[in-house]
Design a protein around this motif. Structure first.
Motif, PDB file in Angstrom:
ATOM      1  N   ALA A  23       0.836  -1.202   0.000  1.00  0.00           N
ATOM      2  CA  ALA A  23       0.000   0.000   0.000  1.00  0.00           C
ATOM      3  C   ALA A  23       0.873   1.255   0.000  1.00  0.00           C
ATOM      4  CB  ALA A  23      -0.968  -0.002   1.190  1.00  0.00           C
ATOM      5  N   ASP A  24       1.947   1.224  -0.811  1.00  0.00           N
ATOM      6  CA  ASP A  24       2.869   2.354  -0.944  1.00  0.00           C
ATOM      7  C   ASP A  24       2.319   3.288  -2.019  1.00  0.00           C
ATOM      8  OD1 ASP A  24       4.943   4.121  -1.516  1.00  0.00           O
ATOM      9  OD2 ASP A  24       6.516   2.589  -1.320  1.00  0.00           O
ATOM     10  N   MET A  25       1.470   4.211  -1.597  1.00  0.00           N
ATOM     11  CA  MET A  25       0.768   5.077  -2.537  1.00  0.00           C
ATOM     12  C   MET A  25       1.715   6.004  -3.296  1.00  0.00           C
ATOM     13  SD  MET A  25      -2.337   4.136  -2.477  1.00  0.00           S
ATOM     14  CE  MET A  25      -1.784   2.476  -2.173  1.00  0.00           C
ATOM     15  N   GLU A  26       2.772   6.460  -2.674  1.00  0.00           N
ATOM     16  CA  GLU A  26       3.726   7.330  -3.359  1.00  0.00           C
ATOM     17  C   GLU A  26       4.418   6.584  -4.506  1.00  0.00           C
ATOM     18  OE1 GLU A  26       7.776   9.823  -2.348  1.00  0.00           O
ATOM     19  OE2 GLU A  26       6.296   9.548  -0.746  1.00  0.00           O
ATOM     20  N   LYS A  27       4.846   5.372  -4.248  1.00  0.00           N
ATOM     21  CA  LYS A  27       5.500   4.570  -5.279  1.00  0.00           C
ATOM     22  C   LYS A  27       4.514   4.207  -6.387  1.00  0.00           C
ATOM     23  CE  LYS A  27       9.078   2.303  -6.837  1.00  0.00           C
ATOM     24  NZ  LYS A  27      10.324   2.970  -7.192  1.00  0.00           N
ATOM     25  N   LEU A  28       3.298   3.795  -6.008  1.00  0.00           N
ATOM     26  CA  LEU A  28       2.289   3.472  -7.013  1.00  0.00           C
ATOM     27  C   LEU A  28       1.974   4.672  -7.895  1.00  0.00           C
ATOM     28  CD1 LEU A  28      -0.229   1.254  -5.026  1.00  0.00           C
ATOM     29  CD2 LEU A  28       1.288   0.526  -6.896  1.00  0.00           C
ATOM     30  N   ASP A  29       1.936   5.854  -7.298  1.00  0.00           N
ATOM     31  CA  ASP A  29       1.655   7.063  -8.061  1.00  0.00           C
ATOM     32  C   ASP A  29       2.711   7.287  -9.135  1.00  0.00           C
ATOM     33  OD1 ASP A  29       0.033   9.442  -8.515  1.00  0.00           O
ATOM     34  OD2 ASP A  29       1.745  10.560  -7.719  1.00  0.00           O
ATOM     35  N   SER A  30       3.961   6.888  -8.861  1.00  0.00           N
ATOM     36  CA  SER A  30       5.025   7.064  -9.854  1.00  0.00           C
ATOM     37  C   SER A  30       5.021   5.959 -10.911  1.00  0.00           C
ATOM     38  CB  SER A  30       6.397   7.114  -9.173  1.00  0.00           C
ATOM     39  OG  SER A  30       6.822   5.829  -8.773  1.00  0.00           O
ATOM     40  N   ILE A  31       4.411   4.823 -10.603  1.00  0.00           N
ATOM     41  CA  ILE A  31       4.368   3.700 -11.549  1.00  0.00           C
ATOM     42  C   ILE A  31       3.120   3.774 -12.431  1.00  0.00           C
ATOM     43  CG2 ILE A  31       4.213   1.185 -11.765  1.00  0.00           C
ATOM     44  CD1 ILE A  31       5.846   0.991  -9.149  1.00  0.00           C
ATOM     45  N   TYR A  32       2.000   4.171 -11.856  1.00  0.00           N
ATOM     46  CA  TYR A  32       0.760   4.274 -12.622  1.00  0.00           C
ATOM     47  C   TYR A  32       0.718   5.600 -13.367  1.00  0.00           C
ATOM     48  CZ  TYR A  32      -1.109   0.225 -10.166  1.00  0.00           C
ATOM     49  OH  TYR A  32      -1.315  -1.027  -9.687  1.00  0.00           O
TER      50      TYR A  32
END
Length: 132
Positions: A23-32
């Protein structure tokens, strides 16, 4: 900096899986990618389509407080790169919507802003017990 290679795309998939189950939203935001579309087709024919914000919220709710190591199972079937486009076909066992589901994911990537970003996921999900 990432490269436009199958090895780099494979590494990015590892980052995506870890970020999702953590649930690493910062990392997901950079991948999506900002324009990502996620389509999930269930075994009963129900289609759910989500945009980035809603999909990330669902992942955050699903994995909040869970042990990420319990949800890293994956089988990568195919990784291909053609210029700035990439595709990954992968199967995962994750608890989306309750119990563990077997999810086959067709993931489209674009290499933009110096990194691989997911532009589309098309998923087929079914109960893990019914997985082939």
């Amino acid at each position: 900096m990432s490269e436009r290679t199958e090895a780099a795309l494979r590494d990015r998939i590892g980052e995506l899986m870890k970020a999702g189950v953590s649930a690493d939203m910062e990392k997901l935001d950079s991948i999506y990618h900002d324009d990502i579309v996620v389509m999930d087709l269930s075994i009963d024919g129900r289609l759910m389509t989500l945009k980035k914000k809603d999909f990330m919220a669902m992942l955050e709710q699903t994995f909040q407080g869970k042990n990420p190591d319990d949800h890293m199972w994956a089988k990568i079937h195919s990784v291909t790169v053609s210029g700035d486009r990439g595709h990954v076909l992968i199967s995962r066992k994750i608890p989306v919507g309750g119990p563990n589901m077997m999810i086959d994911l067709s993931i489209d990537f674009v290499f933009e802003d110096g990194r691989w970003q997911v532009t589309r996921e098309v998923n087929f999900s079914r109960p893990d017990a019914q997985a082939a």
